[in-house]
Write a protein that holds these residues in place. Sequence first.
Motif, PDB file in Angstrom:
ATOM      1  N   ILE A 155       0.851  -1.193   0.000  1.00 27.43           N
ATOM      2  CA  ILE A 155       0.000   0.000   0.000  1.00 27.43           C
ATOM      3  C   ILE A 155       0.883   1.238   0.000  1.00 27.43           C
ATOM      4  N   LEU A 180      -3.143   4.390  -0.485  1.00 27.73           N
ATOM      5  CA  LEU A 180      -4.349   4.166   0.307  1.00 27.73           C
ATOM      6  C   LEU A 180      -4.076   4.448   1.778  1.00 27.73           C
ATOM      7  N   LEU A 223      -9.225   2.503   5.335  1.00 29.88           N
ATOM      8  CA  LEU A 223      -9.488   1.075   5.187  1.00 29.88           C
ATOM      9  C   LEU A 223     -10.011   0.478   6.490  1.00 29.88           C
ATOM     10  N   ILE A 241     -14.904  -2.629   0.670  1.00 30.38           N
ATOM     11  CA  ILE A 241     -13.503  -2.240   0.572  1.00 30.38           C
ATOM     12  C   ILE A 241     -13.161  -1.823  -0.855  1.00 30.38           C
ATOM     13  N   GLU A 242     -13.707  -2.537  -1.838  1.00 28.61           N
ATOM     14  CA  GLU A 242     -13.396  -2.249  -3.237  1.00 28.61           C
ATOM     15  C   GLU A 242     -14.051  -0.963  -3.726  1.00 28.61           C
ATOM     16  N   VAL A 288      -8.508   1.288  -4.304  1.00 29.37           N
ATOM     17  CA  VAL A 288      -8.510  -0.179  -4.267  1.00 29.37           C
ATOM     18  C   VAL A 288      -8.945  -0.743  -5.608  1.00 29.37           C
ATOM     19  N   ALA A 338      -9.825  -6.638  -3.708  1.00 29.28           N
ATOM     20  CA  ALA A 338      -9.593  -6.981  -2.301  1.00 29.28           C
ATOM     21  C   ALA A 338     -10.094  -8.392  -2.037  1.00 29.28           C
ATOM     22  N   VAL A 342      -5.210  -6.306  -0.115  1.00 30.65           N
ATOM     23  CA  VAL A 342      -5.629  -5.222  -1.003  1.00 30.65           C
ATOM     24  C   VAL A 342      -4.633  -5.082  -2.154  1.00 30.65           C
ATOM     25  N   GLU A 349      -3.686  -2.326  -4.825  1.00 32.00           N
ATOM     26  CA  GLU A 349      -3.892  -0.896  -5.016  1.00 32.00           C
ATOM     27  C   GLU A 349      -3.839  -0.523  -6.498  1.00 32.00           C
TER      28      GLU A 349
END
Length: 285
Positions: free
Chosen positions: A61, A64, A69, A93-94, A99, A102, A116, A118
Motif C-alpha cells: 500500500i 491508500l 481502510l 472495501i473495493e 482499491v 480486495a 488489497v 492498489e
Amino acid sequence: MSRGRTAKRAPEPATLVTRLKAWAVPATLLVSLFALLLFARMQLQDPEVLSVRRVLVDGEIQYLQRASLEQVVAQAVNGNFFTLDLPRMRKRIERLPWVASASVRRVWPDTLKVRVTERVPLAYWGRDALVSREGVVFRPQVLPRLTGLATLEGEAQHARAITQDYQRMDTLLQTVGLRLSRLKVDPRQAWRIETDNGLKIQLGRRDVMPRLTRFVQLYPSLKGQEIERRPDRVDLRYSNGFAVYWQTAAETGDDRQAGLSGENGEIGGIRQQWNQTRTTSETRG
C-alpha cells in the motif's frame, strides 16, 4: 354351535410402562440435542461471542490511507467470527478509490486478514481525478501531487481507449527523446497533445497514430533547425505532410510557419509548399 374366537387381551400395565420407558430415553436425548443446537446457534449469532479482535492488512500500500481502510472494515463488521458477511465486506472495501481488488478471509480464532491490490496511477484525468493503466478513472478524496505524470482529458466513457492510445503515443515519442505531458480529446474526437518541451501537436480526428508516426520519422530533421528557433506548434491534419509553426529566440509572440513534406522530408524556409503543391489552407481533418 358358533366357532370360538380368540379375544385380544389388553396389554398388561407392566408391559405398557416398560415400553414408555424405552421411548422416553431417546426422546429425552433428542430434545436435549435440539435444545443444545438451538443454544449453540444463538451463541454463534451473538456478536460478543467469538468476536473479531484483530484485522491484518496484507499487500503493498502506497497511496491508500490505512485509517480509511480500517474504518470501512469496522463499519462492515456485522457479526462474530463465524457470521461475518465476507463478500459484503469485500465489496465495501473495493469501493475505496485506491482499491483495485480486495480479498477477506478468517484466521482462527479472532482475526480477519484483508489483502488489497492498489490501483497504480498512469496519468491525471482532468483536474480532479487519476486514471489507471487499465483505463479506470478514479477520484481520491485527496488528489496527490505525483511528478512525471501526464494529464489526459476526454469523455469518461472513452477513458480505456484514450489510455491505450496515450501509452502507444508516449512510447513512440520516446524514440526521438520526447515525452507526452498533455493529451486532450474534445467532444468532436479531435486529438491534441503536448510534449514535455512545450511542443503542441494537433492530430485531428482520424489516423492519429499514422500521422504521429510520420511526424516522428521527420522530427530529427526538424530538431536540427533549433539553433536559432524552436518549433512551437505542429499541425498534422494533412493527408501527406504537416505544418510547423516556429518561434525564434528574439520573437515574443509572432509565429513563423514552414511546411514539411510527408514524402521526401524536404525542409524549406519560412513557408514551403509540398511537391504536390499543397498549402496550409487545404482541407484538414
